[in-house]
Structures are given as structure tokens and as C-alpha cells.
Enzyme design. Structure first.
Site, PDB file in Angstrom:
ATOM      1  N   GLU A  73       0.912  -1.148  -0.063  1.00  0.00           N
ATOM      2  CA  GLU A  73       0.116   0.180  -0.025  1.00  0.00           C
ATOM      3  C   GLU A  73       0.873   1.170  -0.254  1.00  0.00           C
ATOM      4  O   GLU A  73       0.609   2.141  -0.642  1.00  0.00           O
ATOM      5  CB  GLU A  73      -1.039   0.053   1.312  1.00  0.00           C
ATOM      6  CG  GLU A  73      -1.746   1.284   1.285  1.00  0.00           C
ATOM      7  CD  GLU A  73      -2.790   1.513   0.205  1.00  0.00           C
ATOM      8  OE1 GLU A  73      -3.450   2.479   0.334  1.00  0.00           O
ATOM      9  OE2 GLU A  73      -2.906   0.595  -0.500  1.00  0.00           O
ATOM     10  N   HIS A  76       2.458   2.053  -3.305  1.00  0.00           N
ATOM     11  CA  HIS A  76       1.595   2.559  -4.092  1.00  0.00           C
ATOM     12  C   HIS A  76       1.388   3.936  -3.946  1.00  0.00           C
ATOM     13  O   HIS A  76       1.306   4.934  -4.721  1.00  0.00           O
ATOM     14  CB  HIS A  76       0.138   1.831  -4.184  1.00  0.00           C
ATOM     15  CG  HIS A  76      -1.021   2.339  -4.972  1.00  0.00           C
ATOM     16  ND1 HIS A  76      -2.280   2.556  -4.411  1.00  0.00           N
ATOM     17  CD2 HIS A  76      -0.871   2.661  -6.067  1.00  0.00           C
ATOM     18  CE1 HIS A  76      -2.999   3.218  -5.398  1.00  0.00           C
ATOM     19  NE2 HIS A  76      -2.327   3.189  -6.481  1.00  0.00           N
ATOM     20  N   HIS A 134     -11.929   5.602  -8.245  1.00  0.00           N
ATOM     21  CA  HIS A 134     -10.500   5.529  -8.290  1.00  0.00           C
ATOM     22  C   HIS A 134      -9.744   5.026  -9.378  1.00  0.00           C
ATOM     23  O   HIS A 134      -8.706   5.568  -9.845  1.00  0.00           O
ATOM     24  CB  HIS A 134      -9.907   5.199  -6.624  1.00  0.00           C
ATOM     25  CG  HIS A 134      -8.659   5.585  -6.276  1.00  0.00           C
ATOM     26  ND1 HIS A 134      -8.159   6.873  -6.453  1.00  0.00           N
ATOM     27  CD2 HIS A 134      -7.418   4.963  -6.161  1.00  0.00           C
ATOM     28  CE1 HIS A 134      -6.914   6.796  -6.138  1.00  0.00           C
ATOM     29  NE2 HIS A 134      -6.616   5.657  -5.832  1.00  0.00           N
ATOM     30  N   HIS A 251     -19.803  -8.877 -16.991  1.00  0.00           N
ATOM     31  CA  HIS A 251     -18.333  -8.654 -17.693  1.00  0.00           C
ATOM     32  C   HIS A 251     -18.126  -9.482 -18.896  1.00  0.00           C
ATOM     33  O   HIS A 251     -17.457  -8.926 -19.782  1.00  0.00           O
ATOM     34  CB  HIS A 251     -17.364  -8.703 -16.374  1.00  0.00           C
ATOM     35  CG  HIS A 251     -15.928  -8.234 -16.895  1.00  0.00           C
ATOM     36  ND1 HIS A 251     -15.598  -7.002 -17.519  1.00  0.00           N
ATOM     37  CD2 HIS A 251     -14.778  -9.051 -16.776  1.00  0.00           C
ATOM     38  CE1 HIS A 251     -14.493  -7.174 -17.714  1.00  0.00           C
ATOM     39  NE2 HIS A 251     -13.592  -8.094 -17.326  1.00  0.00           N
TER      40      HIS A 251
END
Length: 354
Positions: A73, A76, A134, A251
Site C-alpha cells: 500500500e 503505491h 479511483h 463482464h
């Protein structure tokens, strides 16, 4: 202008890296590796040693501390922070050189909003709608930077090129409406992919072409598009199996529609292109589309291998970026119906003011 172009190129690479790291963070379930923002357990670095872990546990007694997820995390976040600084530099340079100001400042505003979405992703405990926003923000940033780079190239070409002959690719320009439709379909499919990932529905179906037997009786568009709200955390998903299965099937259906629409556009572009450059672009888009389809099939057959799933995200971003570049070039060609030397003021005005 060449240094400005180099800065945009570097920022483009950083954006692709952030998209890849974001996918890796999400797929390794590290989105809540740090329960606070922008730091990690009250510090700017992830816990490394046992002493750091103990200190973090004392500050966050209810948290389950997993250092490897915290490191994913924070990496990133570090790269995203560097990306933000590069975008700020682009906006400042554009104001200084008095070119591309509108587009550059728009990109800066998008990055600021992206930072807010990153914060809400953590503070709202991976609310799917926020995580999806996001993800789409990252893809949008990549596309806008690519369009800025195209504008810079055309602006430099208008000054530097000695060969002012211009082929308008009139047959390709007529395909712009189909190209816009193809991009809309591609964006919708990317949104479905993001919705599949954020609701942890990617690993629901492993049979082809759609899902395990009996899926049709359980399929529900309403449950697939429902917004799960009011939960304390959304990590690992909160939707029931029927909803996740429906998302996954949608999808896959979207993948078929995307293949048909985008494939038709690419085929017509290949047939009608006059210059090698535009044919090469069509071939690149075709290659990315086939690669994306292959990666999707591998995700199903091999049960979502990590690196393959990350590649699936990155190739989708590149496919959208390449389509945007291709269509932007067609738009610029449509604005220059004759020789570059006679119509160059029109091109400069259109490019510089975007």
C-alpha cells in the site's frame, strides 16, 4: 518544448506504474494494509521490524497488522505522490510557456480529486463505488496525459517539419462516429471490470463461456448493479453469490460486445488506412485487444493468477489510451483538410487551447 514533452513522457510511465501498483495492491487484498491516510499506522513508512509492528499494534489495537500488505500500500502511495508532483510540474510549465494550459490544469485538478478518492478508499473501508471511481480516475489521467502528448507532437511538427504534405485520411475520418462508439463500449467494459474486481466477483465463475450450470436462473441485472451500503467494511466483498455471479457474467457479455464493436472498427480502419502510420496504429489496437482477451481467458482457466490479473488491468489501460490517441489523430486530421502549410494556424489554435 522537447523538455516539456520528456516530462509528459515520464509522467505517462509513472501513471502506468501507479495503475499497475494499484491493481497489485487491490489483488493482494492490501487496500487496507494501512488503516490511516496518508501515513501508515501514524508514520510515513510501513512497519518493518517487530518493534515497529508492536508500536503500530499499540496505536491501532483493533487492526490486524500485516507488514507485507502495508508495504504494498505504501509503495503505491509513494509512486502516486511522485506522480502528483510531476503533474504539478506539467501545469506550472504549461502556464510558463503559455501553451496547453487548459488541458494541463484540468489534469492537475483530476490528480487532486484522485488523491481525495485514495483517502476515501481507506477511510470508507474499500466502498466499491469509491474504489471504482479511483480506478476510473487513474485510467482517465492516463488518457488525458496521452492526449497532451499528442498535442505537443502536433504542435512541434507544425514548426519543425520540412515536409508539409498532408494526407487527411478522409476514409478514416468518416469512421470517427464508430470510433466514439467503440470507446464508449470499451469504457463501459472497463467499468464492468472494475465493478467485478471491487466486489470480489472475479473468482466466482471458472467455466466457459459464461459460468457454472444454472447461472441463467440466478442471473439478475438488478442485483449486479445494486450499491452495497451501510457495512462497516467492504474488504473481501459483502454481496451474495448471486449478485457476484451476475456481475461476473455481465463482464463476460461485455467482453463479447467489446470484441465485436472494437474489432469491426479496427478492421474498417485497417482496410481504409492510406498511410503506414495509421495502419500500424490499427494493428497495435488489434494486438492489444487480442492480448486482453487472452489474459481474460487465462484469468478464468487458471483461476485468477496474480501477475496475469495485474497485466489484464494494465493492458486495458493501454488499449483505452491507444484508442484515444488514434481518435485524436483523426480529429486533428479532420481539422486540416488540405496542406499543413496553408492551414497551420487553425491547428495551432485548436491544439494549444486544449
Amino acid at each position: 518544448m522537447s523538455r516539456f514533452a520528456a516530462l509528459v513522457n515520464f509522467t505517462l510511465l509513472l501513471t502506468l506504474m501507479v495503475i499497475a501498483l494499484g491493481a497489485y495492491t487491490r489483488l493482494t487484498d492490501a487496500g487496507l494494509g494501512c488503516p490511516d491516510w496518508p501515513g501508515c499506522y501514524g508514520k510515513l513508512t510501513a512497519p518493518l521490524h517487530d518493534g515497529h509492528v508492536a508500536e503500530a499494534q499499540e496505536k491501532f489495537p483493533d487492526a490486524r497488522i500485516e507488514p507485507h500488505k502495508a508495504h504494498n500500500e505504501m509503495l503505491h502511495r509513494y509512486i502516486a505522490g511522485l506522480l502528483g508532483l510531476c503533474v504539478l510540474a506539467i501545469a506550472l510549465v504549461s502556464l510558463w510557456i503559455k501553451h496547453f494550459r487548459l488541458l494541463s490544469c484540468g489534469i492537475l485538478l483530476l490528480v487532486i480529486f484522485q488523491a481525495a478518492l485514495g483517502m476515501w478508499t481507506v477511510t470508507l473501508n474499500l466502498l466499491p463505488l469509491v474504489v471504482l471511481a479511483h480506478l476510473l480516475g487513474g485510467f482517465t489521467l492516463l488518457v488525458l496525459l496521452a492526449l497532451l502528448r499528442v498535442n505537443i507532437s502536433w504542435y512541434r511538427r507544425s514548426y519543425d517539419s520540412d515536409d508539409h504534405s498532408f494526407n487527411p485520411e478522409a476514409q478514416l475520418v468518416r469512421l470517427l462516429p464508430l470510433g466514439y462508439l467503440a470507446v464508449l463500449v470499451l469504457v463501459a467494459q472497463i467499468m464492468l471490470g472494475g465493478w467485478t474486481s471491487t466486489n470480489y466477483a472475479a473468482a466466482v465463475c471458472y467455466q466457459l463461456p459464461f459460468c457454472e450450470s444454472g447461472w441463467a436462473g440466478r442471473f439478475s441485472v438488478q442485483s449486479a448493479l445494486s450499491l452495497p451500503l451501510g457495512h462497516e467494511t467492504y474488504e473481501y466483498g459483502v454481496l451474495p453469490y448471486e449478485a457476484r455471479m451476475s456481475i461476473h457474467v455481465m463482464h463476460r457479455i461485455g467482453a463479447i460486445v467489446t470484441l465485436l464493436v472494437l474489432g469491426l472498427f479496427i478492421y474498417l480502419c485497417w482496410r481504409r488506412a492510406v498511410t503506414k502510420n495509421m495502419r500500424r496504429f490499427a494493428a497495435i489496437i488489434a494486438g492489444l485487444l487480442l492480448l486482453q482477451l487472452t489474459l481474460g481467458l487465462i484469468n478464468i482457466v487458471a483461476q485468477l493468477p496474480l501477475l496475469n490479473a495485474v497485466a489484464h488491468n494494465v493492458v486495458a489501460a493501454n488499449l483505452l489510451m491507444t484508442m484515444a490517441i488514434f481518435l485524436r489523430q483523426l480529429v486533428l486530421r479532420r481539422a486540416l483538410p488540405g496542406k499543413i502549410s496553408t492551414d497551420i494556424p487553425l491547428a495551432k489554435h485548436m491544439i494549444v487551447n486544449q
